[in-house]
Scaffold this motif. Structure first.
Motif, PDB file in Angstrom:
ATOM      1  N   ALA A  45       0.892  -1.105   0.084  1.00  0.00           N
ATOM      2  CA  ALA A  45      -0.003   0.083  -0.115  1.00  0.00           C
ATOM      3  C   ALA A  45       0.874   1.283   0.129  1.00  0.00           C
ATOM      4  N   ILE A  46       2.126   1.135   0.003  1.00  0.00           N
ATOM      5  CA  ILE A  46       2.960   2.361   0.060  1.00  0.00           C
ATOM      6  C   ILE A  46       3.210   2.936  -1.335  1.00  0.00           C
ATOM      7  N   PRO A  47       2.894   4.172  -1.628  1.00  0.00           N
ATOM      8  CA  PRO A  47       3.004   4.610  -3.044  1.00  0.00           C
ATOM      9  C   PRO A  47       4.436   4.512  -3.401  1.00  0.00           C
ATOM     10  N   PHE A  87      -9.051  12.669 -10.758  1.00  0.00           N
ATOM     11  CA  PHE A  87      -8.930  11.804 -11.582  1.00  0.00           C
ATOM     12  C   PHE A  87      -9.304  10.136 -10.980  1.00  0.00           C
ATOM     13  N   VAL A  88      -9.041   9.984  -9.725  1.00  0.00           N
ATOM     14  CA  VAL A  88      -9.838   8.981  -9.131  1.00  0.00           C
ATOM     15  C   VAL A  88     -11.260   8.694  -9.204  1.00  0.00           C
ATOM     16  N   VAL A 122     -11.610  -2.123  -4.616  1.00  0.00           N
ATOM     17  CA  VAL A 122     -11.748  -0.318  -4.533  1.00  0.00           C
ATOM     18  C   VAL A 122     -10.453  -0.029  -3.774  1.00  0.00           C
ATOM     19  N   ALA A 123      -9.939  -0.681  -2.733  1.00  0.00           N
ATOM     20  CA  ALA A 123      -8.729  -0.198  -2.064  1.00  0.00           C
ATOM     21  C   ALA A 123      -7.548  -0.139  -3.017  1.00  0.00           C
ATOM     22  N   TYR A 141      -3.615   2.456  -6.626  1.00  0.00           N
ATOM     23  CA  TYR A 141      -2.998   2.366  -7.844  1.00  0.00           C
ATOM     24  C   TYR A 141      -3.299   3.751  -8.827  1.00  0.00           C
ATOM     25  N   LEU A 142      -4.540   4.021  -8.783  1.00  0.00           N
ATOM     26  CA  LEU A 142      -4.951   5.265  -9.579  1.00  0.00           C
ATOM     27  C   LEU A 142      -4.460   6.688  -9.162  1.00  0.00           C
TER      28      LEU A 142
END
Lengths: 301, 303
Positions: A128-130, B89-90, B230-231, B236-237
């Motif tokens: 989950a870390i960008p 955007f998301v 969704v998470a 990612y988005l």
């Protein structure tokens, strides 16, 4: 898991004739499939359209198809070299992931040590870390890698691993998602086999390599595909670590078409096809385990 | 037997490491070591950098400035806008993708002739890299691209979506919906197959229409899957970069400058590593917060 899935399919197939009035459903599916495939159809079409015509409107089937775009894609941006680089980097990621991730996944599933749950959660949490959070630190770590690229033992003085192929591999060597998938896979395996081997006095590593690993081929396939495509498709990390074109990966080579201002769509699409082909081939060869593997990671999450 | 003895036994048993424990630790060690060195340490290192002013090209290394970077971001219109752009955007991609992907998953859930082809075809955009996909859409949006040809055929004037401040982000979002459909569909498909057939049979016996079955059986059964999807999508988005780099370079007039694009330019074009690191952590906080909120909302849990 497999038996349940099969029986559901069989049961549903037996009932299928009852749903004859499904034509609207099929029509909808057909329309969506066409909409999804249209960009690819034109991508192929433009790649075979002579360069002087690619600026006007392009017919789906080119009048006089040509291979000239592929030739210029290969020659102009050093695509062959880039393909070799990407292949090398992706294969390294595949080898390390396939060696390390199933091993760890097996340990978390079958040989839990005190605190292993917490350690496992920690590994999963890293997904989950960008990327941007670790981007700058990883860049600096790569730059100050000891005894590389003119650096001294403390990582000062030179450029470290920057602008080398090993640097491109670093963020892809072990995927947390692969460890997760491996654990899920081994959780679903019966433990009796290992018990029997253990009674016979086999060591744990031996039990893993001789008993479990041979049964884990679908898992290895998924881990290999994920590591391959993940590394092959990466763009941001090679972009910041690579400076000389001899170290470009395929994605970097591809965007070179775009940076010149005057975009040559024919060569661009030919290049896009060439860099996509390996991934599509890998996908088609393992289509079944690819999709079911993705699905398992999701549903058991 | 005393109460103290009862308590002491499990505690001692917990701490005793057996041969199997050591074997497990040894086998997990390479992966754990990698994650610690190349994921967890960089997070802490990055946090430290975010409290400094750091231009890697200058001598002297990072200078500690405390919260200055974060304070500056608070007043930075550019950064505020990039957060907004990322959020937009998301919001443009996520609902559309989830709704369409769920619909598709329901459509291709039941076996029919050619289902393998259909599933693979729908998944295809997902296995093609974001840069290659962006290149295709760059052409589709271009002057004589597919989009304008269709517009021309129905008698509408040509548009330059990617160079219009009002449409560039939506154009990028449309591409991302197209690309993300397949992977979401596959995950939701797996969720659908996990719903016991008995529930559908019971609902049919009760006289539920197919829409009622969808609302009362399918959607509740899909909840855990949708939470996950969704998470992951938000995570990612919110990191969009490659498609922005290829399609618009953040323009026109910053209308497509996502946080990740701004981080990239701040760090690697303007060499402000400290400020860029601070941006990354603010993005991290937003992403974590929003994906938690969204998953709580779907799963119906409060608090």
């Amino acid at each position: 898991m497999t038996t349940v899935a099969t029986s559901t399919v069989v049961r549903r197939r037996a009932r299928a004739p009852r749903y004859r009035r499904d034509w609207s459903r099929y029509l909808l599916v057909a329309v969506v499939v066409i909409l999804v495939l249209i960009p690819f159809a034109w991508m192929v079409s433009i790649a075979f359209t002579p360069a002087d015509r690619a600026f006007g409107s392009v017919a789906l089937v080119p009048d006089n198809p040509t291979l000239e775009n592929f030739r210029s894609a290969i020659n102009d941006v050093g695509l062959v070299r880039a393909l070799g680089n990407s292949l090398l980097v992706a294969l390294a990621a595949v080898v390390v992931n396939c060696a390390v991730a199933p091993l760890a996944g097996y340990a978390f599933a079958r040989l839990p040590f005190p605190g292993s749950r917490l350690v496992f959660l920690m590994i999963i949490a890293t997904t989950a870390i960008p990327v941007s959070v670790t981007l700058i630190p990883l860049f600096l770590m790569t730059k100050s890698f000891p005894l590389a690229g003119g650096n001294d033992l403390f990582g000062h003085g030179g450029n470290g691993l920057l602008d080398t192929l090993p640097a491109v591999t670093i963020p892809h060597l072990v995927g947390a998602m692969n460890v997760f998938l491996s654990r899920q896979y081994f959780l679903g395996m019966p433990s009796e086999l290992a018990e029997a081997a253990r009674v016979d006095g086999a060591g744990e590593l031996r039990i893993f390599t001789r008993v479990h690993l041979p049964l884990a081929r679908p898992l290895i396939a998924i881990v290999a595909i994920f590591s391959f495509t993940g590394t092959w498709d990466d763009f941001l990390w090679p972009l910041v670590t690579t400076t000389s074109s001899k170290n470009y990966t395929v994605q970097l080579a591809l965007v070179q078409f775009n940076s010149t201002g005057n975009i040559r769509y024919g060569a661009l699409m030919a290049g896009a096809i060439l860099i996509t082909l390996p991934v599509v081939l890998v996908f088609l060869a393992n289509q079944r385990s690819f999709i079911s593997g993705l699905a398992e990671g999701g549903s058991k999450g | 037997m005393s109460a103290a003895g009862l308590v002491a036994v499990p505690v001692r048993r917990r701490r005793r490491w057996t041969r199997l424990h050591w074997a497990g630790l040894a086998m997990a060690a390479p992966a754990v070591a990698y994650v610690v060195v190349f994921s967890l340490f960089p997070v802490l290192y990055g946090l430290r950098i975010s409290f400094t002013r750091y231009n890697p090209l200058r001598r002297g290394g990072p200078q500690w400035t405390g919260l200055e970077n974060y304070r500056d971001l608070l007043h930075s219109a550019e950064f505020g806008r990039s957060l907004l752009v990322t959020g937009q955007f998301v919001l443009m991609v996520l609902p559309a993708t989830i709704v369409i992907a769920t619909g598709l998953a329901v459509l291709v859930n039941r076996p029919f002739r050619g289902i393998g082809f259909v599933r693979s075809a729908l998944y295809l955009p997902n296995i093609v890299s974001l840069t290659a996909v962006s290149m295709i859409w760059l052409w589709m949006y271009s002057q004589h691209g597919l989009f304008n040809e269709v517009l021309g055929a129905i008698g509408l004037p040509a548009q330059d979506l990617l160079h219009n401040e009002n449409t560039a982000l939506a154009a990028a979002a449309a591409m991302r919906v197209w690309k993300a459909l397949g992977s979401n569909m596959v995950l939701i498909l797996a969720g659908l197959q996990g719903i016991p057939n008995e529930r559908y049979e019971a609902a049919t016996v009760d006289g539920a229409s197919s829409w009622q079955r969808f609302v009362n059986v399918t959607l509740p059964g899909l909840r855990p899957t949708l939470v996950f999807v969704v998470a992951m999508d938000i995570i990612y988005l919110a990191q969009s970069f490659a498609e922005i780099y290829v399609l618009t370079q953040g323009g026109p007039l910053g209308s497509t400058t996502t946080v990740n694009y701004l981080i990239y330019t701040t760090a690697f074009q303007y060499n402000q590593f400290g400020s860029a690191a601070a941006m990354a952590f603010v993005l991290f906080a937003f992403v974590a917060g929003f994906s938690l909120l969204a998953t709580r909302g779907i799963s119906g849990r409060r608090g």
